[in-house]
Every structure is written in C-alpha cells, then in structure tokens.
Design a protein around this motif. Structure first.
Motif, mmCIF file in Angstrom:
data_model
loop_
_atom_site.group_PDB
_atom_site.id
_atom_site.type_symbol
_atom_site.label_atom_id
_atom_site.label_comp_id
_atom_site.label_asym_id
_atom_site.label_seq_id
_atom_site.Cartn_x
_atom_site.Cartn_y
_atom_site.Cartn_z
ATOM 1 N N PHE A 61 6.223 -92.421 24.705
ATOM 2 C CA PHE A 61 7.604 -92.499 24.237
ATOM 3 C C PHE A 61 8.172 -91.112 23.959
ATOM 4 O O PHE A 61 9.336 -90.834 24.256
ATOM 5 N N GLY A 62 7.353 -90.216 23.371
ATOM 6 C CA GLY A 62 7.875 -88.931 22.922
ATOM 7 C C GLY A 62 7.843 -87.821 23.946
ATOM 8 O O GLY A 62 8.543 -86.816 23.787
ATOM 9 N N ILE A 63 7.049 -87.975 25.025
ATOM 10 C CA ILE A 63 6.855 -86.871 25.970
ATOM 11 C C ILE A 63 8.143 -86.528 26.713
ATOM 12 O O ILE A 63 8.288 -85.433 27.242
ATOM 13 N N GLY A 64 9.094 -87.451 26.734
ATOM 14 C CA GLY A 64 10.343 -87.178 27.441
ATOM 15 C C GLY A 64 11.395 -86.484 26.604
ATOM 16 O O GLY A 64 12.503 -86.236 27.090
ATOM 17 N N PHE A 65 11.090 -86.128 25.336
ATOM 18 C CA PHE A 65 12.089 -85.545 24.448
ATOM 19 C C PHE A 65 12.025 -84.016 24.412
ATOM 20 O O PHE A 65 12.949 -83.326 24.819
ATOM 21 N N LEU A 66 10.916 -83.479 23.907
ATOM 22 C CA LEU A 66 10.849 -82.040 23.645
ATOM 23 C C LEU A 66 11.021 -81.172 24.897
ATOM 24 O O LEU A 66 11.657 -80.113 24.820
ATOM 25 N N PRO A 67 10.497 -81.553 26.077
ATOM 26 C CA PRO A 67 10.711 -80.694 27.261
ATOM 27 C C PRO A 67 12.183 -80.514 27.617
ATOM 28 O O PRO A 67 12.535 -79.541 28.288
ATOM 29 N N GLN A 68 13.040 -81.420 27.165
ATOM 30 C CA GLN A 68 14.452 -81.295 27.502
ATOM 31 C C GLN A 68 15.059 -80.034 26.892
ATOM 32 O O GLN A 68 15.895 -79.371 27.513
ATOM 33 N N VAL A 109 -3.905 -90.596 33.652
ATOM 34 C CA VAL A 109 -2.916 -90.653 32.586
ATOM 35 C C VAL A 109 -2.308 -89.279 32.316
ATOM 36 O O VAL A 109 -1.096 -89.149 32.113
ATOM 37 N N VAL A 110 -3.123 -88.232 32.325
ATOM 38 C CA VAL A 110 -2.606 -86.904 32.027
ATOM 39 C C VAL A 110 -1.578 -86.464 33.065
ATOM 40 O O VAL A 110 -0.572 -85.819 32.725
ATOM 41 N N PHE A 111 -1.771 -86.841 34.327
ATOM 42 C CA PHE A 111 -0.810 -86.481 35.372
ATOM 43 C C PHE A 111 0.482 -87.281 35.226
ATOM 44 O O PHE A 111 1.569 -86.781 35.508
ATOM 45 N N ILE A 112 0.354 -88.534 34.790
ATOM 46 C CA ILE A 112 1.555 -89.338 34.540
ATOM 47 C C ILE A 112 2.399 -88.689 33.451
ATOM 48 O O ILE A 112 3.619 -88.542 33.584
ATOM 49 N N LEU A 113 1.752 -88.281 32.362
ATOM 50 C CA LEU A 113 2.483 -87.654 31.263
ATOM 51 C C LEU A 113 3.102 -86.322 31.702
ATOM 52 O O LEU A 113 4.234 -86.001 31.314
ATOM 53 N N LEU A 114 2.381 -85.550 32.506
ATOM 54 C CA LEU A 114 2.935 -84.290 33.005
ATOM 55 C C LEU A 114 4.139 -84.541 33.899
ATOM 56 O O LEU A 114 5.135 -83.802 33.840
ATOM 57 N N LEU A 115 4.091 -85.588 34.708
ATOM 58 C CA LEU A 115 5.207 -85.915 35.584
ATOM 59 C C LEU A 115 6.436 -86.303 34.773
ATOM 60 O O LEU A 115 7.563 -85.872 35.075
ATOM 61 N N VAL A 116 6.234 -87.087 33.727
ATOM 62 C CA VAL A 116 7.352 -87.455 32.841
ATOM 63 C C VAL A 116 7.932 -86.208 32.181
ATOM 64 O O VAL A 116 9.153 -86.055 32.058
ATOM 65 N N ALA A 117 7.055 -85.290 31.760
ATOM 66 C CA ALA A 117 7.514 -84.069 31.102
ATOM 67 C C ALA A 117 8.315 -83.184 32.062
ATOM 68 O O ALA A 117 9.322 -82.586 31.663
ATOM 69 N N VAL A 118 7.894 -83.101 33.325
ATOM 70 C CA VAL A 118 8.621 -82.290 34.310
ATOM 71 C C VAL A 118 10.018 -82.850 34.537
ATOM 72 O O VAL A 118 11.011 -82.110 34.583
ATOM 73 N N VAL A 119 10.119 -84.173 34.690
ATOM 74 C CA VAL A 119 11.435 -84.794 34.872
ATOM 75 C C VAL A 119 12.299 -84.531 33.642
ATOM 76 O O VAL A 119 13.495 -84.217 33.761
ATOM 77 N N ALA A 120 11.706 -84.654 32.451
ATOM 78 C CA ALA A 120 12.464 -84.407 31.224
ATOM 79 C C ALA A 120 12.936 -82.959 31.146
ATOM 80 O O ALA A 120 14.037 -82.672 30.659
ATOM 81 N N PHE A 121 12.104 -82.031 31.615
ATOM 82 C CA PHE A 121 12.452 -80.615 31.609
ATOM 83 C C PHE A 121 13.719 -80.343 32.420
ATOM 84 O O PHE A 121 14.553 -79.507 32.059
ATOM 85 N N LEU A 122 13.885 -81.075 33.518
ATOM 86 C CA LEU A 122 15.037 -80.874 34.398
ATOM 87 C C LEU A 122 16.241 -81.745 34.030
ATOM 88 O O LEU A 122 17.348 -81.497 34.514
ATOM 89 N N THR A 123 16.035 -82.737 33.188
ATOM 90 C CA THR A 123 17.105 -83.688 32.862
ATOM 91 C C THR A 123 18.377 -83.038 32.313
ATOM 92 O O THR A 123 19.484 -83.428 32.710
ATOM 93 N N PRO A 124 18.312 -82.045 31.396
ATOM 94 C CA PRO A 124 19.553 -81.454 30.871
ATOM 95 C C PRO A 124 20.433 -80.833 31.950
ATOM 96 O O PRO A 124 21.664 -80.797 31.793
#
Length: 420
Positions: A61-68, A109-124
C-alpha cells in the motif's frame, strides 16, 4: 497569503463538462484511479498470499507514495517541457505495461515492489502535465469546479476500485484481476492518444541555455522546486493543501485499531472508513455547486475546522453510530480546498505550472504517508481515540492559522498597521 478578487458568477458543472478537452482528461483520469485502487488491493492480496507477511502486504500500500516526491523533485520539470499528449499517453501506457508484467511474469515480490516504486517515481510527471492542461483549458470559476469534479470522481473511483477489486479477486484470482486494471490503463492511453490534440510543450527548450541531457533535466527540476518553495505565497498555499489532508489521513489510518479496541461489531471498521469519502463527495458537491466563489474562499478556515472538530470528539470514545456521523462530517470539510484552487493557480509562475502541480500531488501523497506513521506512534503512547483527537486538534490549529492569514490578506494597509 494574498487573495485576488473572486469572480462573482458561479459556474455550473454542466458548463465545465461541456468542454471536450476537460471531459476527456476527466474521464480517463477517473478510469485510471479506479484501476489504481483495484491494482493496490489485488497486489496486497497477492503479496500477502505469497509471503504470509502482514508487513509486506502493508508495504504494498505504501510503496507507491514516497517515490512520488523524489520523482517530482528530480524530474518534475518534464511536465512543462514535453508535449502533453505524448507525456500523458506514455504514463498510462507505462502503468499498463507494469500491470501486465506483474500479472503474467510471476516476478519475485521484491521486483514487484520495485516496479510499483518506479511507476510511482514517474507519476508526478504525468499528473503534472495533465493538471497543467486542465488549468490551461479551464479559467476562473470553471477551473475550481473542474477540480471539484476531479475530487468527487476520485473518491467515487477509489470506492469502486476497492469494491471491484474484492469481487475480481474472488472470482478471477489475483493475477487475472490485475489484467482488468491493465486493460483500464490501456483504454485511457489509447483515448488520450487518439482524442487529445497534439499541443505544443509549454517550454520547448530543454534547458533554456542550461545545456541538455538528464543532468540538465535534474538541475532544472531541482532549481524549479527551489524557486517554488522560495515563493512565500506558493509555499503557504502548498502547506495549506497538504497539512489538513495529512491530519485527516492520520485519523483515518487509526479507525481500524480504534474499532478493534472499542469492540465494535465485525464489519464496522469498513463502514466507518467509507463514511469519510462519502462526506467528501457531499461537501464538494454542495460547496462547489451552491456556494458563490468569493464565499468559498472566505470559508476555507471554517471548513478546515470542520475536518478537525469532529475528530477531536474521538477522545471521548463514542459508540460506532456517533463515530460514523463524526467521520461523515469530517469528510465534508475537505471542500476547503476549493477555496484555495484559484489562489494557488494565480500564484504559480506560468512557465512551471506543470511542475508545481506535480509537486502538489506528490507532496500530498508523501504527507499522507508520513502522517499516519507519526500519529500511529502517538497511539502507542496514548489511547487510539486520543491519537485521533490529536490529529483533529492539529487540524484546528491549522484552521486558526489560515483564518489569521486570510484576515491579514484582506486588511487595508492602515488596518494592518493598527491605525485604521
């Protein structure tokens, strides 16, 4: 904070939706927010089933927040330097590809979380371009009503995505449910690519004399954010939009443990959590549709207080029906942001609007992630009800600050000096 005179005429939602460009952006964003909620719920179920770890499920739930926030600080200026159609369509296409990969590739699982974080990083970057285009399309009170519609549809889309995600996981399984979210992202990307005009980028030069390449992009983004924070008016308006939402999110994060500690019936926590977005829908509809523009701006501090005052009542440990009413009223206070939209837009430099909107959304995600951690730690020291009450008191303090700032902005020079 300074205020410019509000337009006397109240725009209608019908007039706002009549704009074809806004309607396209509005519909595609609503579709993708639904897909976001479905994806988050589905991934949480999938990762918890794979690992058996509640921590990993919560981290999803939280991995998509801070990378933004990092993405906004380092790449935010792209929102003002690339053609909006290309950027928005690419953003939705990236989310489509990520969802397909998570559904079909059986990643660790670790790659899934990294993928979510990368998308979140680019979302803004993508969101900044979309929000800038809305601001360029709608003017005056129409822009405020457009933001109201976006807020209401966001609440509804999140509820729909969570409910649909639960049904999809039950009947299709986690991985196939992810493909539903992927399809929604693909539809949005194709719609933007085919229906949105190929407008020129607001800032065609990559560096305006500062060179080119990724180093220039990072420097340009970093300096742009520094300039935004250095602007006192922009900085205060950012904080005014971030902090009340963070306090409310902090209280919301404690509803489940509050219900558990109070021994409420099974299923009560889910019902209580639904009260907040329902209140948001009602508040945005009433304030956006029936309140005059100038009155909305005068009600900012009052509505922030409406967020905080009901939350303070949790210190008394009320029964669950009273808690439901308190959370419903709290949700209506979120309409306070409508009174800040026009002032925020007016305060932004024309050349960095996209970056500013990306910073606004990423900062919002960040404080809504940090706030629950802070007040959750407080709940370990005091009771859960007292921690929720502290979040409400913090919101009341913010309301007092906004009231003082608003009054000072409207005083004449003689009154401000104490001689009027």
């Amino acid at each position: 904070m300074t205020f410019t005179p509000a337009p006397p005429r109240r725009t209608t939602y019908r007039e706002v939706l009549a704009d074809q460009r806004f309607r396209l952006l509005f519909v595609t964003r609503t579709v993708t927010i639904t897909a976001d909620s479905l994806r988050i719920l589905t991934l949480s179920v999938l990762i918890f089933a794979t690992t058996g770890s509640p921590l990993m499920g919560a981290l999803t739930f939280g991995i998509g927040f801070l990378p933004q926030l990092a993405g906004s600080m380092l790449l935010g200026s792209l929102a003002d330097r690339v053609r909006p159609r290309r950027l928005i369509a690419a953003g939705y296409l990236l989310e489509f590809a990520a969802a397909v990969a998570m559904a079909l590739a059986h990643l660790p699982v670790v790659f899934i979380l990294l993928l979510v974080a990368v998308v979140a990083f680019l979302t803004p970057v993508f969101q900044g371009a979309s929000n800038r285009l809305v601001a360029d399309t709608l003017t005056g009170d129409a822009y405020v009503l457009g933001r109201s519609l976006s807020s209401m549809s966001s609440s509804g889309a999140q509820l729909l995505g969570l409910a649909g995600g639960g049904i999809a996981v039950t009947f299709l399984g986690s991985r196939h449910a992810l493909l539903l979210s992927a399809a929604a992202y693909l539809v949005a990307s194709v719609a933007v690519r085919l229906r949105l005009p190929d407008l020129a980028a607001p800032d065609k030069g990559l560096g305006s004399g500062s060179g080119s390449g990724s180093g220039s992009l990072v420097r340009h983004s970093w300096s742009g954010n520094r300039a935004l924070f250095a602007n006192r008016r922009v900085r205060k308006l950012l904080l005014a939009q971030w902090l009340p939402s963070a306090f409310a999110a902090s209280a919301e994060s404690l509803v489940v443990p509050f219900a558990g500690r109070r021994g409420f019936p099974d299923g009560t926590a889910g019902f209580l959590l639904a009260c907040l977005p329902v209140g948001m829908l009602v508040g945005n509809l009433v304030v956006g549709r029936f309140v005059l523009p100038a009155t909305r701006e005068r009600l900012v501090a009052v509505l922030v207080a409406v967020i905080g005052l009901p939350l303070a009542g949790f210190a008394f440990g009320p029964p669950w029906p009273v808690c439901a009413v308190l959370l419903l009223v709290t949700g209506t206070g979120f309409a306070y942001s409508l009174g800040l939209q026009r002032s925020f837009l007016d305060a932004l430099p024309e050349a960095s609007r996209g970056q500013a909107f990306g910073l606004l959304s990423s900062g919002m995600m960040t404080v809504q992630g940090v706030g629950p951690a802070v007040f959750g730690a407080a709940a370990e020291v005091v009771s859960v009800g007292a921690a929720i009450s502290l979040a409400g008191i913090a919101s009341l303090g913010m309301a007092g600050y906004l009231a003082r700032e608003s009054r000072g902005a409207r005083l004449t020079p003689a009154e401000a000096a104490g001689t009027g």
